[in-house]
Each structure stands twice: as structure tokens, then as C-alpha cells.
Design an enzyme around this catalytic site. Structure first.
Site, PDB file in Angstrom:
ATOM      1  N   ASP A   1       0.837  -1.195   0.000  1.00  0.00           N
ATOM      2  CA  ASP A   1       0.000   0.000   0.000  1.00  0.00           C
ATOM      3  C   ASP A   1       0.876   1.252   0.000  1.00  0.00           C
ATOM      4  OD1 ASP A   1      -2.724   1.177   0.345  1.00  0.00           O
ATOM      5  OD2 ASP A   1      -1.834   1.938   2.201  1.00  0.00           O
TER       6      ASP A   1
ATOM      7  N   GLU B   1      14.717 -15.273   0.261  1.00  0.00           N
ATOM      8  CA  GLU B   1      15.136 -16.325   1.193  1.00  0.00           C
ATOM      9  C   GLU B   1      14.111 -17.457   1.248  1.00  0.00           C
ATOM     10  OE1 GLU B   1      15.860 -14.737   5.043  1.00  0.00           O
ATOM     11  OE2 GLU B   1      17.022 -13.030   4.307  1.00  0.00           O
TER      12      GLU B   1
END
Length: 565
Positions: free
Chosen positions: A214, A263
Site C-alpha cells: 500500500d 530467502e
């Protein structure tokens, strides 16, 4: 070690469907949609043919801005259910081969967040207050705000500091680029970076497949917080000219976030070959080259193409915006991301029902006293615009209910409005309630199948009944069946991964393009934006059309996909 990048990651041509949780489906009968309601309706998305679902905020919030004022980023608001419900939703979506993208709101918190509450107690100069943008005012005693910035919801962007002053007599102010209940975080503070890292990891560990960010062009403000040129419109002018938007420092944040999500491997072993977790920016940034900086190879994967959304239904304007945005994205090796509607803009089935004028901004809200759109014209153009969008290379986002042809709810009584824009603008801007009205699922029954309550949180227009899925399913002329055909063909033909070439057409009102792949037949798309029909090309097979074709011509406000033999 980071997971190796797949040769063909899923997000490069994905179609992602936005669900606004309070308006999708209500399972518990309180008139507000919830997570169990979403889970119960996921098969609709499978039947439609999308690849993923994006959920607007469902976190703990006092709901002053419909959940974008977050109190706890790691918990589900009881209004929507529980963490167990969130886990069940993700698990069921994955069973159905749908990925799940959730919102993250990093520009601000709720004023009821524990951090802001602690800042009020600890007061000015404290470590807690340093997590927010708090500054001394101008004037002899600080009686004027630190600068002239305005809130996106109307009024000033600063409010007097309401907490402990610790003996400071000079008035201080806190920044809120949105509602007064949404204080902006100070992203020069390492604690803010660490906290949002932890929030991302929390949801990644629970199996979500990515984040829509956002206000991704916010967060970092220009050093010294200088006054803004208030003649600039952040949705039209290059936001680099405004000190609260699109500052260079945001890109360091996204490089850090990209390393973090890399990751993680795919959330499901079935997706091992097409995997990353996704980062998508809501960035109202112009020009296209500035927006492309958000999707450089070491930053975000996607950024919404709002320039396309804002473009009128005019062939030359559409060709220009598609050309510019594809070129800018290609320069950084990213796909383009197309969108026509979302929870913040007038639905395109109504937006396109007004006269289309180059350079004229679309309406920001429609009320009972405003000029009303031509509903039939708007829907016809919306179907054609969607058929064009879903043919373009890259990814696409759909907003809940657009596959039903839902128009904007333009006759909501003003006393029923809940968007803070209405009050903060002094009742001069209607706000976004009209695109957030609960979705109909059945023509009969309480709240048109939205839930067991007959009183949904916003009133549904009576015309929504005939647009419910149970009225449209199986009707080949319906908007729902058109979307299903478009999405099926888009996937079968691999349109999202093709190359686009323009085709000159004798009519300036027709947008014509070829979609090419090395080992596939070419697909030609024609979109007639003009007032009258034009001849269809000869010796082609029509694959899909947004409106009926029966006399050898392409009607006005119609898009077709054709294949050459």
C-alpha cells in the site's frame, strides 16, 4: 542461500483477483464479509480461471479507513475471523492451486497501534515518538504546521501533537498523509525497517505467496520536509516533484525486501519450478520511466499500471499509454501489470459510461446529485476494455465483481457513506464507497446471497440482483461467461508472454495489434473505440468477442481476438 530464480516465474503473466474482505462474502451474518466467507467462495475463482487472490487488509484495526489503519499487523481483526481462519483460507486456496497475496501497509499505522500509544505516553523526544514523523511547528510558538502538505483525504496533513510534551512549550505536530487516525511512520528510523521485516516474515512463514504494498511510493519523505507545490496533482503530475511521494530512498527499502522474500522458496512443492513470492507496488507514479524504477531486477516484481487505468476509451490514447509503459518496463526487464478497477477508483463499468475526453481525469466518486453514467454504454465499453487488457503482454489484476459487470453504486445515501474522504473533504468528494458495495451471489435471498443478514454494511443497488452469478452462469452473452472465455483463451494461447506489434488500421478509432510467439500462430486483437462499425478483416477466425458480431463488421465499443489461418 537465496532460492535460484525460476526461468519462467508465475507472476510474469499471472491474473490476480482482488478480494475486498468486508464486501466479498459474509459467513457469520453480521453484514460484513469475513475470511470464512472468502474461503467458502474460492471455487468461484477457480471456475473463473485466475491464478491468485489478493486480499485487502484484514488485520486488527478500528476501521476508521476500512482496515488501512492497522493496530496489529500480526493478527486478524475479529470482524473478519481469526488467525486460524487465515491459515485455513491459505491452505484451501493452495489445495485449489490458487496463490494468496496479502496487503502490507508500511506508510502508517493506526493511532491506536501500541507504538503510537506508547509515543503519546513517553512524549516528545522519546524513542517511541521517533518512530513517527513528529516535527516542531512554524511560527513563534509552533502554532502553524511544519509545512503546507495536504492529506489525500482532504484537509491538512498535520495535526497537533496530542501526547506528553515533556516540558516542551513549542507546539509539535504529527504527519498523516491520510486520515488523522493514520500517523505516518518515520522510515529514517531503523526500528521501523526491522518491524516491517518481521511483519513480512510472519506472513511468509504462514504460507502467503506475496504482498501488495500500500502507498508504495510513500514512506520516504524529502529531507527537511519542504513545502509542496500545491498546484500539482499527484495522480497526474510526476510525483518526484512532490516531497512526500516517490523519493529515491524508497528503492533501498525494496531492495532489502526483495532480498528478504528471496530467502523463501515456493509456498507449495507443486510450484517449485515457477516460484518466487511476489512483491507488487501500489505506486501512483508518473512518468512510466519513474514507475519502472520500482521493478528493476533487484527491487519489486510488479507495480500497478495506473496510467492505463486512467486512460480514456480512445484508441490513440490507449496505444500511447500501452507503448510507453511496455517500453519502460522492458528497459528494466520487467513485465507490465495491467489493471482497470480496484477498491479506490470508480468501477470501469461506470467510469467508461461518461463521454471520453483526452487528458480529462475520471470521476473520483459519484453520488445521487451527480451526473449519472450511461450504464449500458459503460458496460459495453468495460467488456471491450477488459478484452483488450487481458490480451496484453504481462500480468493483470481484476477487482471483485467486475466479472459480473457490476457498476459503481452511485445512489448511496450520503448519510450511509463510510469512507473518511467524505467527511474530511467537507462533503465535496464522495469517496470510494461506491466501488466497495458487497458482491451479489444470488438474485434472491438476504443481501443477494452475500450473507444471512439482510442488512449489509453498505446498501446494494437493486440492479445487482440480475448481475448475480446464478443469473449469469451458463448464459453465453453474460459478462461472467465472457470473462471465463477470455481467461481460458489467455492461458491456452500464452498471451501474457507474447510480444506485441502494432498494426496500422485505416480507422483512427481502431486499436490493432499482433501478439507473437516464436512457436505459435499470431493472434490479432482489434478494439473499436469509435462511434460506428468498421469492416472485419477477411480470412480470420474470431476466437472471442466482447459483443455480438453478426454482419461482417466490428461494432462500436467492441474488442475481438482473431487467429489467422
Amino acid at each position: 542461500m537465496p532460492t535460484p530464480a525460476p526461468a519462467s516465474p508465475w507472476w510474469r503473466d499471472a491474473v490476480i483477483y482482488q478480494v475486498y474482505p468486508r464486501s466479498w462474502a459474509d459467513a457469520d451474518g453480521d453484514g460484513i464479509g469475513d475470511l470464512p466467507g472468502i474461503t467458502s467462495r474460492l471455487e468461484h475463482l477457480v471456475d473463473l480461471g485466475v491464478d491468485a487472490v489478493w486480499l485487502s487488509p484484514f488485520y486488527v484495526s478500528p476501521q476508521h479507513d476500512a482496515g488501512y489503519d492497522v493496530t496489529d499487523f500480526r493478527a486478524v481483526d475479529p470482524l473478519f475471523g481469526s488467525l486460524d481462519d487465515a491459515d485455513a483460507l491459505v491452505a484451501r486456496a493452495h489445495e485449489l492451486s490458487l496463490r494468496v497475496v496479502v496487503d502490507v501497509v508500511p506508510n502508517h499505522t493506526s493511532s491506536e497501534h501500541r507504538w503510537f500509544q506508547q509515543a503519546l505516553v513517553d512524549g516528545l523526544g522519546s524513542a517511541a515518538a521517533a518512530r513517527y514523523v513528529v516535527r516542531p511547528g512554524r511560527g513563534g510558538a509552533g502554532e502553524e504546521p511544519p509545512n503546507n502538505w495536504l492529506s489525500n483525504f482532504g484537509g491538512g496533513a498535520w495535526s497537533p501533537w496530542p501526547g506528553e510534551t515533556n516540558g516542551e512549550t513549542h507546539q509539535h505536530w504529527y504527519l498523516h498523509l491520510f486520515d488523522t487516525t493514520q500517523p505516518d511512520l518515520d522510515w529514517t528510523n531503523p526500528e521501523v525497517h526491522d518491524e516491517l521485516d518481521a511483519v513480512l516474515r510472519f506472513w511468509l512463514d504462514r504460507g502467503v505467496d506475496g504482498f501488495r504494498i500500500d502507498v508504495a511510493h510513500g514512506m520516504v519523505k524529502a529531507g527537511g520536509l519542504p513545502d509542496a507545490d500545491l498546484s500539482l496533482d499527484p495522480n497526474v503530475d510526476p510525483t518526484g516533484d512532490l516531497p512526500m511521494w516517490d523519493q529515491p530512498g524508497v528503492h533501498a527499502i525494496y531492495r532489502r525486501w526483495r532480498r528478504l522474500v528471496e530467502e523463501y522458496g515456493p509456498s507449495d512443492p507443486r510450484w517449485a519450478d515457477d516460484g518466487d513470492r511476489l512483491l507488487c507496488a501500489e505506486a501512483w507514479v508518473q512518468p512510466a520511466e519513474a514507475l519502472a524504477r520500482y521493478v528493476r531486477p533487484d527491487e519489486l516484481h510488479q507495480s500497478f499500471n495506473f496510467a492505463f487505468l486512467m486512460t480514456p476509451w480512445i484508441a490513440a490514447d490507449l496505444r500511447d499509454v500501452v507503448d510507453r509503459t511496455l517500453q519502460a518496463a522492458e528497459a528494466v526487464g520487467a513485465p507490465q501489470t495491467w489493471v482497470l478497477s480496484n477498491h479506490d477508483v470508480v468501477r470501469h463499468a461506470s467510469r467508461l459510461g461518461y463521454p471520453q475526453v483526452s487528458g480529462e481525469a475520471p470521476p473520483t466518486g459519484i453520488g445521487p446529485g451527480d451526473p449519472q453514467p450511461d450504464a449500458a454504454l459503460g458496460l459495453r465499453r468495460a467488456r471491450a476494455a477488459t478484452a483488450l487488457m487481458l490480451a496484453l503482454p504481462g500480468s493483470a489484476y481484476l477487482y471483485q465483481g467486475e466479472e459480473l459487470g457490476l457498476p459503481e453504486a452511485t445512489l448511496i445515501p450520503d448519510d450511509a457513506r463510510q469512507d473518511p474522504t467524505w467527511e474530511r473533504s467537507g462533503h465535496t468528494r464522495r469517496g470510494r464507497d461506491g466501488c466497495r458495495v458487497p458482491v451479489p451471489w444470488a438474485a434472491d435471498g438476504p443481501s443477494l446471497g452475500f450473507g444471512p443478514s439482510g442488512t449489509p454494511w453498505l446498501p446494494q443497488p437493486p440492479e445487482y440482483a440480475d448481475l448475480a452469478p446464478d443469473r449469469q452462469r451458463g448464459d453465453e452473452r453474460s459478462t461472467l461467461e465472457l470473462y471465463r472465455r477470455l481467461l481460458r483463451l489467455r492461458r491456452e494461447l500464452g498471451l501474457g508472454r507474447r510480444r506485441l506489434e502494432w498494426v496500422d488500421h485505416e480507422s483512427p478509432d481502431v486499436l490493432a495489434l499482433r501478439l507473437l510467439a516464436d512457436d505459435r500462430d499470431e493472434i490479432v486483437v482489434l478494439a473499436n473505440t469509435g462511434p460506428g462499425p468498421v469492416p472485419l478483416p477477411v480470412d480470420v477466425r474470431v476466437l472471442v468477442s466482447s459483443a455480438t458480431i453478426d454482419d461482417g463488421t466490428l461494432p462500436s465499443d467492441t474488442t475481438i481476438w482473431v487467429r489467422r489461418p
